[in-house]
Design an enzyme around this catalytic site. Sequence first.
Site, short mmCIF file in Angstrom:
data_model
loop_
_atom_site.label_atom_id
_atom_site.label_comp_id
_atom_site.label_asym_id
_atom_site.label_seq_id
_atom_site.Cartn_x
_atom_site.Cartn_y
_atom_site.Cartn_z
N GLU A 3 50.33 32.53 66.10
CA GLU A 3 49.67 30.55 65.99
C GLU A 3 48.84 31.26 66.37
O GLU A 3 47.96 30.36 65.96
CB GLU A 3 51.00 30.06 66.51
CG GLU A 3 50.59 28.50 65.90
CD GLU A 3 52.00 28.12 67.00
OE1 GLU A 3 52.86 27.54 66.51
OE2 GLU A 3 51.52 27.15 67.57
N ARG A 39 51.64 23.68 61.20
CA ARG A 39 51.03 24.70 61.71
C ARG A 39 49.90 24.73 61.04
O ARG A 39 49.22 26.30 61.66
CB ARG A 39 51.25 25.99 62.94
CG ARG A 39 52.65 25.32 63.51
CD ARG A 39 52.09 24.43 64.69
NE ARG A 39 53.30 24.09 65.70
CZ ARG A 39 54.47 23.30 65.12
NH1 ARG A 39 54.16 22.36 64.54
NH2 ARG A 39 55.40 22.71 66.22
N SER A 87 54.31 28.92 71.97
CA SER A 87 54.96 29.18 70.84
C SER A 87 53.72 30.34 70.67
O SER A 87 52.31 29.78 70.13
CB SER A 87 54.84 28.43 69.95
OG SER A 87 56.14 28.13 70.12
#
Length: 337
Positions: free
Chosen positions: A333, A162, A237
């Site tokens: 994130e 990520r 997420s």
Amino acid sequence: MQENFSLKSYNTFGVDVKAKYFTEAETIEELKNAVNYSKDHGLSVLFLGGGSNILFTKDFNGLAIKLSLKGISEEHLNENEVLVTAKAGENWHEFVMYSLEHNYGGLENLSLIPGNVGTSPMQNIGAYGTEIKDVFVSCMVLDLENLELRIFDLGECRFGYRDSIFKQEGKGRYVILEVTFKLTKKDHHIKTEYGAIKTELENLGITHPTIQDISKAVINIRQSKLPDPKVTGNAGSFFKNPTIPLTQFEGLKQNFENIPGYPNGDSVKVPAGWLIEQCGWKGKQIGNVASHQLQALVIVNATGNATGKEIYDFSTEIISSVKEKFGIDLEREVNII
Ligand SMILES: Cc1cc2nc3c(=O)[nH]c(=O)nc-3n(C[C@H](O)[C@H](O)[C@H](O)COP(=O)(O)OP(=O)(O)OC[C@H]3O[C@@H](n4cnc5c(N)ncnc54)[C@H](O)[C@@H]3O)c2cc1C
């Protein structure tokens, strides 16, 4: 150029904030004009794709530029490989569907991820055992320092979990304009190992899956466990899965014998959703914000009326409880604005 423009329908949390100025760029020329306008007027800029990885905690007091460059092109390399280039404003899932209609393999495990193609390198989007770095060749960007075009190849993007250069030192400097992927035309690499793909294929009665079958299985799984942002505001997420030293993991195992972990050398990746669930957050609602009842890692705008600040504060509470119980720092994130 529009003034005091509501961004409610431009972020999948559905947070009602305003941009002081808003414009849409369909070409590189329009994008350069908008950037020059911001420079001339001393405005900060914010680039918007599908708004599915962003949390606005306040109004944006600058120029928001929605990237709407469209187009897909192909270059056939040989009998088995094709380079496919998509412009930034193409919707990611529609692009994956395009690849499958042409029987090009490589993107099928990434079906149904919201957002646009131009944003996909930002955090090296990934799901079900695949990340875009596996099929990425290069991307063309606009360098905001000199308004020149530049190509980044795979190595230069420094993709990680990520993560990429565009989320680190390149943040705010490069606007991704188009991305090129190398896909297969016949010798497809079918990936069924990850998550519930095998079980879902069994449910569908499929023993020799095609890339289209994999996509169908992934779509079914995602639809069964992730909230649809069109119905309930969310950004997928909210936190990354933390990586901790092996020694810390072994220490935690003494007290939490069921703690899951994926070792990699002398570190271990721990599922953030499990940690959050153990702290009692799964399905818990405070005011307008909740942790999703099926996946604790997803924070939702439960009533549709949450402010970005409420969502942010909720995430801070989660970070504190995970730190207190496990001594692990969770990292967001989602991009906080
Ligand atoms: C239900 C749901 C499920 C999800 N599942 C996954 C998943 O499985 N895997 C995964 O990796 N992600 C997932 N996500 C997160 C999200 O879909 C991805 O991060 C996606 O790539 C974001 O794209 P976007 O166009 O919506 O980005 P935006 O939210 O519009 O932008 C994100 C950031 O990138 C910047 N930006 C946007 N476009 C550009 C550009 N062209 N150049 C430079 N900067 C740019 C923005 O300023 C912002 O900081 C999920 C989200 C949701 C809502």
